[in-house]
Design an enzyme around this catalytic site. Structure first.
Site, PDB file in Angstrom:
ATOM      1  N   THR A 214       0.810  -1.222   0.000  1.00 38.74           N
ATOM      2  CA  THR A 214       0.000   0.000   0.000  1.00 38.74           C
ATOM      3  C   THR A 214       0.841   1.268   0.000  1.00 38.74           C
ATOM      4  O   THR A 214       2.027   1.255   0.312  1.00 38.74           O
ATOM      5  CB  THR A 214      -0.917   0.037   1.235  1.00 38.74           C
ATOM      6  OG1 THR A 214      -0.128   0.110   2.420  1.00 38.74           O
ATOM      7  CG2 THR A 214      -1.815  -1.187   1.297  1.00 38.74           C
ATOM      8  N   ASP A 215       0.163   2.380  -0.323  1.00 38.39           N
ATOM      9  CA  ASP A 215       0.786   3.700  -0.216  1.00 38.39           C
ATOM     10  C   ASP A 215       0.512   4.248   1.190  1.00 38.39           C
ATOM     11  O   ASP A 215      -0.051   3.541   2.039  1.00 38.39           O
ATOM     12  CB  ASP A 215       0.270   4.643  -1.317  1.00 38.39           C
ATOM     13  CG  ASP A 215      -1.233   4.877  -1.262  1.00 38.39           C
ATOM     14  OD1 ASP A 215      -1.868   4.591  -0.210  1.00 38.39           O
ATOM     15  OD2 ASP A 215      -1.792   5.355  -2.264  1.00 38.39           O
ATOM     16  N   ALA A 216       0.863   5.494   1.436  1.00 31.19           N
ATOM     17  CA  ALA A 216       0.699   6.098   2.765  1.00 31.19           C
ATOM     18  C   ALA A 216      -0.765   6.158   3.200  1.00 31.19           C
ATOM     19  O   ALA A 216      -1.052   6.212   4.392  1.00 31.19           O
ATOM     20  CB  ALA A 216       1.309   7.494   2.779  1.00 31.19           C
TER      21      ALA A 216
END
Length: 139
Positions: free
Chosen positions: A17-19
């Site tokens: 995932t991203d942030a």
């Protein structure tokens, strides 16, 4: 899901995932790669069987459509179905799903090449015969 489709259960981990906790777009390609790898392994052509034949598969073309995002800890299903089977290549229809929702769909064309290079080579007959059983061309 049709009888001609292979599926692999997956879970979304933090590294996917991203942030914001949403799966980073390129990771769907990794999920699809895993499905193709496990599909080949199920047919008896794991990495050792492929590499011992002095061949490898490389991606020649990819077309993806992103429909909905996957999020941290989602349970997903990555699928692969052969649309077209040639002598040295195949095109697969692939999806990543969460339940009934299709998150990503597309096609991936892979080519059989001489190991360590990019020279095309025909798939071994026993490999092509096994793949043909899963091909929609076989209907």
């Amino acid at each position: 899901m049709s009888e001609w489709e292979f599926s692999l259960p997956l879970r979304v981990y933090i590294e996917d995932t991203d942030a914001g906790g949403i799966v980073f777009y390129v990771n769907y390609l990794k999920f699809m790669e895993r499905a193709r790898t496990e599909f080949m392994r199920q047919l008896g052509f794991g990495k050792d069987a492929i590499f011992n034949r002095d061949l490898m598969f490389v991606v020649r073309d990819v077309a993806l459509h992103y429909h909905l995002p996957a999020r941290l800890d989602d349970e997903l299903l990555a699928t692969a179905a052969i649309d077209k089977l040639g002598g040295a290549s195949m095109t697969l229809r692939q999806t990543v799903r969460r339940g009934e929702d299709t998150l990503v769909s597309g096609t991936v064309t892979i080519a059989c090449v001489v190991s360590g290079g990019v020279t095309p080579m025909r798939m071994p007959p026993e490999m092509r015969d096994a793949l043909k059983q899963w091909s929609t061309d076989n209907k």
